[in-house]
Design a protein around this motif. Sequence first.
Motif, PDB file in Angstrom:
ATOM      1  N   VAL A  45       5.989  38.002  45.426  1.00  0.00           N
ATOM      2  CA  VAL A  45       6.774  36.912  44.857  1.00  0.00           C
ATOM      3  C   VAL A  45       6.389  35.623  45.587  1.00  0.00           C
ATOM      4  CG1 VAL A  45       9.089  36.040  44.411  1.00  0.00           C
ATOM      5  CG2 VAL A  45       8.650  38.493  44.277  1.00  0.00           C
ATOM      6  N   PHE A  46       5.998  34.621  44.814  1.00  0.00           N
ATOM      7  CA  PHE A  46       5.572  33.327  45.338  1.00  0.00           C
ATOM      8  C   PHE A  46       6.529  32.238  44.864  1.00  0.00           C
ATOM      9  CE2 PHE A  46       1.750  35.849  44.750  1.00  0.00           C
ATOM     10  CZ  PHE A  46       1.006  35.598  45.896  1.00  0.00           C
ATOM     11  N   THR A  47       6.683  31.184  45.656  1.00  0.00           N
ATOM     12  CA  THR A  47       7.343  29.994  45.125  1.00  0.00           C
ATOM     13  C   THR A  47       6.384  29.397  44.105  1.00  0.00           C
ATOM     14  OG1 THR A  47       6.369  28.489  46.742  1.00  0.00           O
ATOM     15  CG2 THR A  47       8.491  29.513  47.333  1.00  0.00           C
ATOM     16  N   GLU A  48       6.896  28.562  43.210  1.00  0.00           N
ATOM     17  CA  GLU A  48       6.014  27.943  42.211  1.00  0.00           C
ATOM     18  C   GLU A  48       4.923  27.118  42.882  1.00  0.00           C
ATOM     19  OE1 GLU A  48       8.803  25.890  39.687  1.00  0.00           O
ATOM     20  OE2 GLU A  48       8.959  27.619  38.360  1.00  0.00           O
ATOM     21  N   ALA A  49       5.273  26.395  43.959  1.00  0.00           N
ATOM     22  CA  ALA A  49       4.286  25.566  44.657  1.00  0.00           C
ATOM     23  C   ALA A  49       3.195  26.431  45.289  1.00  0.00           C
ATOM     24  CB  ALA A  49       4.970  24.711  45.724  1.00  0.00           C
ATOM     25  N   ALA A  50       3.578  27.541  45.908  1.00  0.00           N
ATOM     26  CA  ALA A  50       2.598  28.438  46.516  1.00  0.00           C
ATOM     27  C   ALA A  50       1.699  29.056  45.452  1.00  0.00           C
ATOM     28  CB  ALA A  50       3.299  29.523  47.327  1.00  0.00           C
ATOM     29  N   ILE A  95       7.067  34.784  35.228  1.00  0.00           N
ATOM     30  CA  ILE A  95       7.664  33.536  35.704  1.00  0.00           C
ATOM     31  C   ILE A  95       9.175  33.729  35.732  1.00  0.00           C
ATOM     32  CG2 ILE A  95       7.889  31.055  35.311  1.00  0.00           C
ATOM     33  CD1 ILE A  95       4.963  31.675  35.514  1.00  0.00           C
ATOM     34  N   ALA A  96       9.765  33.501  36.884  1.00  0.00           N
ATOM     35  CA  ALA A  96      11.227  33.593  37.041  1.00  0.00           C
ATOM     36  C   ALA A  96      11.645  32.411  37.901  1.00  0.00           C
ATOM     37  CB  ALA A  96      11.616  34.914  37.692  1.00  0.00           C
ATOM     38  N   GLN A  97      11.602  31.228  37.294  1.00  0.00           N
ATOM     39  CA  GLN A  97      11.836  30.001  38.051  1.00  0.00           C
ATOM     40  C   GLN A  97      13.010  30.154  38.998  1.00  0.00           C
ATOM     41  OE1 GLN A  97      12.110  27.138  34.864  1.00  0.00           O
ATOM     42  NE2 GLN A  97       9.961  26.648  35.070  1.00  0.00           N
ATOM     43  N   PRO A  98      12.833  29.807  40.252  1.00  0.00           N
ATOM     44  CA  PRO A  98      11.781  28.996  40.849  1.00  0.00           C
ATOM     45  C   PRO A  98      10.658  29.818  41.495  1.00  0.00           C
ATOM     46  CG  PRO A  98      13.535  29.162  42.419  1.00  0.00           C
ATOM     47  CD  PRO A  98      13.944  29.970  41.197  1.00  0.00           C
ATOM     48  N   VAL A  99      10.502  31.081  41.107  1.00  0.00           N
ATOM     49  CA  VAL A  99       9.452  31.903  41.690  1.00  0.00           C
ATOM     50  C   VAL A  99       8.544  32.482  40.618  1.00  0.00           C
ATOM     51  CG1 VAL A  99      10.845  32.526  43.715  1.00  0.00           C
ATOM     52  CG2 VAL A  99      10.863  34.005  41.706  1.00  0.00           C
ATOM     53  N   VAL A 100       7.391  32.984  41.078  1.00  0.00           N
ATOM     54  CA  VAL A 100       6.426  33.671  40.214  1.00  0.00           C
ATOM     55  C   VAL A 100       6.174  35.029  40.851  1.00  0.00           C
ATOM     56  CG1 VAL A 100       4.085  33.630  39.288  1.00  0.00           C
ATOM     57  CG2 VAL A 100       5.350  31.487  39.526  1.00  0.00           C
ATOM     58  N   ALA A 101       6.304  36.090  40.072  1.00  0.00           N
ATOM     59  CA  ALA A 101       6.061  37.447  40.566  1.00  0.00           C
ATOM     60  C   ALA A 101       4.718  37.935  40.028  1.00  0.00           C
ATOM     61  CB  ALA A 101       7.181  38.382  40.117  1.00  0.00           C
ATOM     62  N   VAL A 102       3.992  38.671  40.869  1.00  0.00           N
ATOM     63  CA  VAL A 102       2.675  39.186  40.513  1.00  0.00           C
ATOM     64  C   VAL A 102       2.642  40.658  40.897  1.00  0.00           C
ATOM     65  CG1 VAL A 102       0.186  38.932  40.866  1.00  0.00           C
ATOM     66  CG2 VAL A 102       1.667  36.943  41.064  1.00  0.00           C
ATOM     67  N   ARG A 103       2.067  41.500  40.018  1.00  0.00           N
ATOM     68  CA  ARG A 103       1.975  42.925  40.332  1.00  0.00           C
ATOM     69  C   ARG A 103       0.716  43.534  39.736  1.00  0.00           C
ATOM     70  NH1 ARG A 103       6.580  45.683  36.407  1.00  0.00           N
ATOM     71  NH2 ARG A 103       5.453  45.391  34.454  1.00  0.00           N
ATOM     72  N   ASP A 104       0.377  44.699  40.231  1.00  0.00           N
ATOM     73  CA  ASP A 104      -0.700  45.514  39.694  1.00  0.00           C
ATOM     74  C   ASP A 104      -0.048  46.430  38.655  1.00  0.00           C
ATOM     75  OD1 ASP A 104      -2.573  47.533  39.161  1.00  0.00           O
ATOM     76  OD2 ASP A 104      -3.219  47.683  41.239  1.00  0.00           O
ATOM     77  N   LEU A 143      15.777  39.741  41.239  1.00  0.00           N
ATOM     78  CA  LEU A 143      15.316  38.962  40.086  1.00  0.00           C
ATOM     79  C   LEU A 143      15.781  39.636  38.808  1.00  0.00           C
ATOM     80  CD1 LEU A 143      11.668  38.044  41.133  1.00  0.00           C
ATOM     81  CD2 LEU A 143      13.682  36.590  41.192  1.00  0.00           C
ATOM     82  N   PRO A 144      16.074  38.848  37.778  1.00  0.00           N
ATOM     83  CA  PRO A 144      16.509  39.430  36.508  1.00  0.00           C
ATOM     84  C   PRO A 144      15.352  40.170  35.841  1.00  0.00           C
ATOM     85  CG  PRO A 144      16.056  37.102  36.252  1.00  0.00           C
ATOM     86  CD  PRO A 144      15.941  37.403  37.726  1.00  0.00           C
ATOM     87  N   ASP A 145      15.662  40.817  34.739  1.00  0.00           N
ATOM     88  CA  ASP A 145      14.594  41.474  33.976  1.00  0.00           C
ATOM     89  C   ASP A 145      13.522  40.454  33.669  1.00  0.00           C
ATOM     90  OD1 ASP A 145      15.795  43.945  33.989  1.00  0.00           O
ATOM     91  OD2 ASP A 145      16.844  43.609  32.098  1.00  0.00           O
ATOM     92  N   LEU A 146      12.309  40.787  34.019  1.00  0.00           N
ATOM     93  CA  LEU A 146      11.197  39.859  33.857  1.00  0.00           C
ATOM     94  C   LEU A 146      10.335  40.240  32.667  1.00  0.00           C
ATOM     95  CD1 LEU A 146      10.099  39.631  37.597  1.00  0.00           C
ATOM     96  CD2 LEU A 146      11.535  38.037  36.315  1.00  0.00           C
ATOM     97  N   GLN A 147       9.731  39.242  32.072  1.00  0.00           N
ATOM     98  CA  GLN A 147       8.784  39.446  30.986  1.00  0.00           C
ATOM     99  C   GLN A 147       7.388  39.350  31.592  1.00  0.00           C
ATOM    100  OE1 GLN A 147       9.721  40.223  27.795  1.00  0.00           O
ATOM    101  NE2 GLN A 147      11.735  40.304  28.729  1.00  0.00           N
ATOM    102  N   TRP A 148       6.767  40.490  31.816  1.00  0.00           N
ATOM    103  CA  TRP A 148       5.451  40.531  32.431  1.00  0.00           C
ATOM    104  C   TRP A 148       4.376  40.276  31.391  1.00  0.00           C
ATOM    105  CZ3 TRP A 148       5.079  40.772  37.600  1.00  0.00           C
ATOM    106  CH2 TRP A 148       6.184  41.230  38.311  1.00  0.00           C
TER     107      TRP A 148
END
Length: 71
Positions: free
Chosen positions: A53-58, A35-44, A10-15
């Motif tokens: 990393v989730f699909t947008e639908a998930a 948000i890094a369409q078409p996915v969403v990344a989540v972290r602690d 994934l490219p540099d993400l804006q958390w």
Amino acid sequence: MSGGDQPMGLPDLQWRKSSFSSGDGQGGNCVEVAIAQPVVAVRDSKAPAGSLVFTEAAWRGLVSALHTHES
């Protein structure tokens, strides 16, 4: 993880920090989302090298289920 603790491929993400994260100054619960369409990344934020990393639908399904559980 390379690229400043970014999920691989994934490219540099804006958390951004969740509005529900604890701001107690004691290193509380801090969830960050990018948000890094078409996915969403989540972290602690205390362990930025690991992320989910989730699909947008998930992601929408998870958030919807959490909102339903809150009610």
